[in-house]
Design a protein around this motif. Structure first.
Motif, PDB file in Angstrom:
ATOM      1  N   VAL A 103       0.858  -1.175   0.000  1.00 53.31           N
ATOM      2  CA  VAL A 103       0.000   0.000   0.000  1.00 53.31           C
ATOM      3  C   VAL A 103       0.900   1.232   0.000  1.00 53.31           C
ATOM      4  O   VAL A 103       1.690   1.421   0.927  1.00 53.31           O
ATOM      5  CB  VAL A 103      -0.924   0.006   1.241  1.00 53.31           C
ATOM      6  N   PRO A 104       0.805   2.068  -1.026  1.00 46.49           N
ATOM      7  CA  PRO A 104       1.651   3.264  -1.072  1.00 46.49           C
ATOM      8  C   PRO A 104       1.166   4.307  -0.071  1.00 46.49           C
ATOM      9  O   PRO A 104      -0.012   4.303   0.311  1.00 46.49           O
ATOM     10  CB  PRO A 104       1.491   3.764  -2.505  1.00 46.49           C
ATOM     11  N   LEU A 111       3.512   3.203 -10.073  1.00 41.91           N
ATOM     12  CA  LEU A 111       3.371   2.377 -11.261  1.00 41.91           C
ATOM     13  C   LEU A 111       4.363   1.225 -11.154  1.00 41.91           C
ATOM     14  O   LEU A 111       5.553   1.452 -10.913  1.00 41.91           O
ATOM     15  CB  LEU A 111       3.686   3.193 -12.525  1.00 41.91           C
ATOM     16  N   TYR A 112       3.865   0.009 -11.302  1.00 40.99           N
ATOM     17  CA  TYR A 112       4.710  -1.187 -11.266  1.00 40.99           C
ATOM     18  C   TYR A 112       4.765  -1.799 -12.665  1.00 40.99           C
ATOM     19  O   TYR A 112       3.767  -1.832 -13.376  1.00 40.99           O
ATOM     20  CB  TYR A 112       4.126  -2.238 -10.315  1.00 40.99           C
ATOM     21  N   ILE A 150      -1.428  11.288 -15.821  1.00 43.75           N
ATOM     22  CA  ILE A 150      -0.679  10.118 -15.342  1.00 43.75           C
ATOM     23  C   ILE A 150      -1.550   8.857 -15.380  1.00 43.75           C
ATOM     24  O   ILE A 150      -1.057   7.780 -15.700  1.00 43.75           O
ATOM     25  CB  ILE A 150      -0.066  10.360 -13.936  1.00 43.75           C
ATOM     26  N   SER A 151      -2.836   8.984 -15.116  1.00 44.39           N
ATOM     27  CA  SER A 151      -3.701   7.803 -15.166  1.00 44.39           C
ATOM     28  C   SER A 151      -3.898   7.328 -16.612  1.00 44.39           C
ATOM     29  O   SER A 151      -3.944   6.127 -16.873  1.00 44.39           O
ATOM     30  CB  SER A 151      -5.038   8.057 -14.475  1.00 44.39           C
ATOM     31  N   GLU A 152      -3.992   8.257 -17.570  1.00 44.45           N
ATOM     32  CA  GLU A 152      -4.083   7.867 -18.983  1.00 44.45           C
ATOM     33  C   GLU A 152      -2.801   7.168 -19.425  1.00 44.45           C
ATOM     34  O   GLU A 152      -2.848   6.161 -20.141  1.00 44.45           O
ATOM     35  CB  GLU A 152      -4.320   9.100 -19.863  1.00 44.45           C
ATOM     36  N   SER A 173       0.961  -7.784 -16.696  1.00 47.87           N
ATOM     37  CA  SER A 173      -0.008  -6.695 -16.721  1.00 47.87           C
ATOM     38  C   SER A 173       0.438  -5.652 -15.706  1.00 47.87           C
ATOM     39  O   SER A 173       0.208  -5.807 -14.500  1.00 47.87           O
ATOM     40  CB  SER A 173      -1.400  -7.231 -16.371  1.00 47.87           C
ATOM     41  N   PRO A 174       1.090  -4.582 -16.159  1.00 46.06           N
ATOM     42  CA  PRO A 174       1.552  -3.554 -15.232  1.00 46.06           C
ATOM     43  C   PRO A 174       0.413  -3.053 -14.338  1.00 46.06           C
ATOM     44  O   PRO A 174      -0.738  -2.966 -14.756  1.00 46.06           O
ATOM     45  CB  PRO A 174       2.050  -2.450 -16.160  1.00 46.06           C
ATOM     46  N   ALA A 175       0.773  -2.735 -13.099  1.00 45.25           N
ATOM     47  CA  ALA A 175      -0.211  -2.289 -12.117  1.00 45.25           C
ATOM     48  C   ALA A 175       0.090  -0.855 -11.722  1.00 45.25           C
ATOM     49  O   ALA A 175       1.241  -0.379 -11.853  1.00 45.25           O
ATOM     50  CB  ALA A 175      -0.136  -3.186 -10.881  1.00 45.25           C
ATOM     51  N   TYR A 176      -0.919  -0.163 -11.260  1.00 45.11           N
ATOM     52  CA  TYR A 176      -0.715   1.182 -10.731  1.00 45.11           C
ATOM     53  C   TYR A 176      -1.712   1.426  -9.606  1.00 45.11           C
ATOM     54  O   TYR A 176      -2.795   0.880  -9.567  1.00 45.11           O
ATOM     55  CB  TYR A 176      -0.811   2.255 -11.826  1.00 45.11           C
TER      56      TYR A 176
END
Length: 177
Positions: A103-104, A111-112, A150-152, A173-176
């Motif tokens: 949890v950040p 972004l991972y 940043i979300s786009e 599948s990169p996560a954010y």
């Protein structure tokens, strides 16, 4: 690496935007995500305490940056790769792939390069001579798009990386957050 993080943290002022990009090996040990400096010696079985002391705890690093008062904090973690120590026959030293769920700190965008317990591709195959990982090269292209939020950016990177990885039979599948 610790000195660089400390210097970066000290340079941040309230109201600043902090952008941290880590690309390298990461490993999960006892639920902690550890970023491994390039010169981390290869541990042996039972050296978890040593590794924890030598590595950079991802959550602690994010907290240090958050405590700076920077209004915007973006972390790009391109470190969800195979555990480099598992290949050397070290038993019981972290999981074999991916990073643990984390949890950040509130107000941070992370972004991972890969999702929970996934590994990230460095290359699409032996003929791929890029200097960066698949994730980072796609991210760099997206960061150059004027006006993109940043979300786009995160969503479009996720889609393209997943497609590229699938083209070579790899699930990524990169996560954010």
């Amino acid at each position: 690496l610790n000195q660089a993080i400390t210097a970066f943290r000290r340079a941040l002022q309230p109201g600043d935007a902090a952008f941290v990009h880590y690309s390298g090996h990461g490993v999960e040990v006892a639920g902690r995500n550890l970023l491994l400096p390039r010169d981390t010696p290869i541990p042996t079985s039972g050296d978890e305490d040593y590794l924890i002391e030598e590595a950079i705890d991802l959550h602690d690093m994010m907290l240090r940056v958050a405590e700076s008062g920077a209004d915007v904090r973006i972390f790009v973690i391109d470190a969800c790769r195979n555990n480099p120590f598992a290949r050397r026959g070290v038993r019981g030293l972290g999981s074999s792939g991916g990073l643990a769920m984390a949890v950040p700190p509130s107000g941070s965008f992370v972004l991972y390069s890969a999702g929970f317990q996934q590994t990230a591709l460095d290359r699409l195959g032996p003929e791929d001579a890029s200097d960066t990982s698949v994730y980072t090269r796609v991210l760099l292209d997206r960061l150059a798009v004027p006006g993109a939020s940043i979300s786009e950016i995160a969503r479009s990177v996720r889609v393209e990386v997943a497609e590229l990885a699938l083209s070579v039979g790899h699930a990524q599948s990169p996560a954010y957050y």
